[in-house]
Motif scaffolding. Structure first.
Motif, PDB file in Angstrom:
ATOM      1  N   TRP A  73       0.931  -1.279   0.118  1.00 34.91           N
ATOM      2  CA  TRP A  73      -0.005   0.096  -0.144  1.00 34.91           C
ATOM      3  C   TRP A  73       0.983   1.264  -0.072  1.00 34.91           C
ATOM      4  CZ3 TRP A  73      -4.510  -2.129  -1.348  1.00 34.91           C
ATOM      5  CH2 TRP A  73      -4.743  -3.380  -0.595  1.00 34.91           C
ATOM      6  N   THR A  89      -0.349  -3.452   6.383  1.00 38.10           N
ATOM      7  CA  THR A  89      -1.108  -2.497   6.585  1.00 38.10           C
ATOM      8  C   THR A  89      -0.699  -1.005   6.713  1.00 38.10           C
ATOM      9  OG1 THR A  89      -1.002  -2.572   9.178  1.00 38.10           O
ATOM     10  CG2 THR A  89      -2.390  -4.013   8.036  1.00 38.10           C
ATOM     11  N   ASN A  90      -1.459  -0.171   6.425  1.00 41.46           N
ATOM     12  CA  ASN A  90      -1.029   1.474   6.371  1.00 41.46           C
ATOM     13  C   ASN A  90      -1.742   2.326   7.015  1.00 41.46           C
ATOM     14  OD1 ASN A  90      -3.138   1.433   4.372  1.00 41.46           O
ATOM     15  ND2 ASN A  90      -1.921   2.616   2.846  1.00 41.46           N
ATOM     16  N   ASP A  91      -2.958   1.867   7.787  1.00 44.55           N
ATOM     17  CA  ASP A  91      -3.771   2.872   8.355  1.00 44.55           C
ATOM     18  C   ASP A  91      -4.000   2.232   9.757  1.00 44.55           C
ATOM     19  OD1 ASP A  91      -5.938   4.429   9.161  1.00 44.55           O
ATOM     20  OD2 ASP A  91      -7.168   4.002   7.313  1.00 44.55           O
ATOM     21  N   PRO A 100      -8.223   2.416  10.768  1.00 45.27           N
ATOM     22  CA  PRO A 100      -9.037   2.271   9.679  1.00 45.27           C
ATOM     23  C   PRO A 100     -10.607   2.666   9.727  1.00 45.27           C
ATOM     24  CG  PRO A 100      -8.456   0.251  10.420  1.00 45.27           C
ATOM     25  CD  PRO A 100      -7.850   1.105  11.373  1.00 45.27           C
ATOM     26  N   VAL A 156      -6.381   9.649   5.164  1.00 46.11           N
ATOM     27  CA  VAL A 156      -5.571   9.515   6.182  1.00 46.11           C
ATOM     28  C   VAL A 156      -4.111   9.973   5.570  1.00 46.11           C
ATOM     29  CG1 VAL A 156      -4.286   7.609   7.423  1.00 46.11           C
ATOM     30  CG2 VAL A 156      -6.629   7.564   7.272  1.00 46.11           C
ATOM     31  N   TYR A 203      -0.843   8.543   5.638  1.00 48.39           N
ATOM     32  CA  TYR A 203      -0.287   7.038   5.964  1.00 48.39           C
ATOM     33  C   TYR A 203       1.064   7.357   6.686  1.00 48.39           C
ATOM     34  CZ  TYR A 203      -4.464   5.652   3.166  1.00 48.39           C
ATOM     35  OH  TYR A 203      -5.445   5.475   2.483  1.00 48.39           O
TER      36      TYR A 203
END
Length: 155
Positions: A66, A84-86, A89, A95, A97
């Protein structure tokens, strides 16, 4: 070194892809992504436009990268490893990131989960199925849920 090989069933946008890289069927690479030379991007992978992949990186099937994720040179990511990057979420919420960095020569085992905003140190080894919730120092082997150091990577 030869040009990049892009399988006809891959979907590659206007991304920078280095010489000798192989992109296999059903891989999706979004415009803006940067992928280095001599990489192997296996089938059923996804690289978002804000991701950066160094040279000689292997992404096995089922890996999604991502925005905000950088893999340095010689990184191995096993099948179905999850980035994951959030950190919080929510649907349709913008957002900024955090940056996730996997340093040179690190390996991530199949099915491992890497939470956002972490750094995995140079040459580190993440065990299959590990859930990484904090930074991993260079040269260490981590496994478990949550992942913890179980040893040092030997040459």
């Amino acid at each position: 070194m030869s040009e990049a090989f892009i399988h006809p069933l891959a979907d590659v946008g206007d991304a920078a892809i280095g010489a000798g890289t192989r992109v296999w069927q059903y891989a999706v690479i979004v415009a803006g992504a940067r992928i280095g030379s001599d990489c192997n991007i296996c089938a059923h992978t996804f690289v978002e436009g804000g991701a950066v992949v160094g040279d000689r990186v292997t992404l096995k099937s089922g890996v999604f990268l991502w925005d905000g994720i950088t893999l340095e040179d010689d990184v191995f990511v096993g099948p179905n490893a999850t980035f994951t990057n959030d950190p919080f979420p929510r649907s349709r919420v913008a957002v900024d990131y955090p940056t996730t960095l996997v340093k040179r020569g690190a390996s991530i085992g199949a099915g491992a989960v890497i939470l956002p905003g972490l750094t995995i140190g140079e040459g580190a080894m993440i065990g299959a199925g590990a859930v990484v919730t904090r930074d991993v120092p260079a040269g260490e082997t981590w496994a478990g849920n949550p992942a913890r150091m179980i040893g040092r990577v030997s040459d």
